[in-house]
Scaffold this motif. Structure first.
Motif, mmCIF file in Angstrom:
data_model
loop_
_atom_site.group_PDB
_atom_site.id
_atom_site.type_symbol
_atom_site.label_atom_id
_atom_site.label_comp_id
_atom_site.label_asym_id
_atom_site.label_seq_id
_atom_site.Cartn_x
_atom_site.Cartn_y
_atom_site.Cartn_z
ATOM 1 N N ALA A 55 100.768 45.931 64.585
ATOM 2 C CA ALA A 55 100.162 46.794 63.434
ATOM 3 C C ALA A 55 99.960 46.011 62.227
ATOM 4 C CB ALA A 55 101.033 47.794 63.094
ATOM 5 N N LYS A 100 96.563 44.988 61.285
ATOM 6 C CA LYS A 100 95.399 46.095 60.999
ATOM 7 C C LYS A 100 95.546 46.359 59.422
ATOM 8 C CE LYS A 100 94.970 46.216 65.345
ATOM 9 N NZ LYS A 100 93.777 45.478 65.995
ATOM 10 N N SER A 101 94.497 47.143 58.954
ATOM 11 C CA SER A 101 94.484 47.547 57.631
ATOM 12 C C SER A 101 95.596 48.544 57.288
ATOM 13 C CB SER A 101 93.295 48.684 57.251
ATOM 14 O OG SER A 101 93.386 49.803 58.119
ATOM 15 N N GLU A 127 96.129 51.616 56.058
ATOM 16 C CA GLU A 127 96.017 52.884 56.586
ATOM 17 C C GLU A 127 96.388 52.810 58.115
ATOM 18 O OE1 GLU A 127 92.702 56.211 57.031
ATOM 19 O OE2 GLU A 127 92.790 55.316 54.988
ATOM 20 N N ASP A 128 95.557 52.125 58.783
ATOM 21 C CA ASP A 128 95.829 51.892 60.164
ATOM 22 C C ASP A 128 97.183 51.590 60.456
ATOM 23 O OD1 ASP A 128 93.092 52.685 60.550
ATOM 24 O OD2 ASP A 128 92.400 50.567 60.598
ATOM 25 N N ARG A 129 97.644 50.564 59.876
ATOM 26 C CA ARG A 129 99.045 50.063 60.063
ATOM 27 C C ARG A 129 100.030 51.234 60.007
ATOM 28 N NH1 ARG A 129 102.447 45.440 56.913
ATOM 29 N NH2 ARG A 129 104.281 45.691 57.995
ATOM 30 N N GLN A 153 99.561 54.656 60.151
ATOM 31 C CA GLN A 153 99.390 55.445 61.390
ATOM 32 C C GLN A 153 99.850 55.027 62.670
ATOM 33 O OE1 GLN A 153 96.761 54.846 64.110
ATOM 34 N NE2 GLN A 153 97.006 57.153 65.055
ATOM 35 N N ILE A 154 99.594 53.674 63.054
ATOM 36 C CA ILE A 154 100.190 52.982 64.306
ATOM 37 C C ILE A 154 101.640 52.948 64.173
ATOM 38 C CG2 ILE A 154 100.301 51.059 65.511
ATOM 39 C CD1 ILE A 154 97.417 50.326 64.399
ATOM 40 N N LEU A 182 95.708 46.977 71.651
ATOM 41 C CA LEU A 182 95.889 47.147 70.114
ATOM 42 C C LEU A 182 95.631 45.508 69.543
ATOM 43 C CD1 LEU A 182 96.673 48.777 67.755
ATOM 44 C CD2 LEU A 182 98.827 48.525 68.164
ATOM 45 N N VAL A 189 90.966 49.376 66.138
ATOM 46 C CA VAL A 189 91.497 49.778 64.531
ATOM 47 C C VAL A 189 92.793 50.672 64.681
ATOM 48 C CG1 VAL A 189 89.708 49.276 63.469
ATOM 49 C CG2 VAL A 189 90.388 51.591 64.200
ATOM 50 N N GLY A 190 93.145 51.463 65.932
ATOM 51 C CA GLY A 190 94.267 52.302 66.046
ATOM 52 C C GLY A 190 94.596 52.757 67.325
ATOM 53 N N SER A 206 95.914 56.291 69.891
ATOM 54 C CA SER A 206 95.912 57.613 70.229
ATOM 55 C C SER A 206 97.173 57.987 70.983
ATOM 56 C CB SER A 206 94.427 58.420 70.568
ATOM 57 O OG SER A 206 94.235 57.685 71.824
#
Length: 98
Positions: free
Chosen positions: A27, A30-31, A33-35, A37-38, A75, A81-82, A84
């Motif tokens: 994570a 990643k960006s 925001e993505d981090r 969320q992950i 990942l 990027v994310g 689910s």
């Protein structure tokens, strides 16, 4: 002298912790925001499974480990990027209907 005084972990518990740390490391690449969320999704999934899955249901735990390893490999790809969530009903794992 580097040994901790905590409880000894089984091999499967070590695998789970290793996967959790692997998701958190992946994570970081990643960006922001993505981090977030992950990390949130990973935390929720691991906590939910810790509460809902019977510790003696080794087949199901091994299935979850294999699935998580595949997700972690995906990942780690720079194109991803994310994550689910995939909801598998726990009642189906106890009493599958065919």
């Amino acid at each position: 002298m580097g040994a901790s005084s905590g409880p000894r972990l089984s091999g499967m518990q070590k695998q789970v912790l290793s996967l959790y740390r692997g998701f958190l490391r992946a994570a970081r690449a990643k960006s922001a925001e993505d981090r977030h969320q992950i990390e949130s999704l990973v935390s929720i999934e691991f906590r939910r499974n810790a509460k809902e899955v019977d510790r003696k249901n080794f087949l199901y735990i091994e299935y979850l480990l294999r699935r998580a390893k595949k997700q972690l490999d995906q990942l780690r790809s720079p194109d991803i990027v994310g994550l689910s969530a995939l909801n598998v009903s726990f009642s189906q794992t106890k009493h599958p209907t065919n």
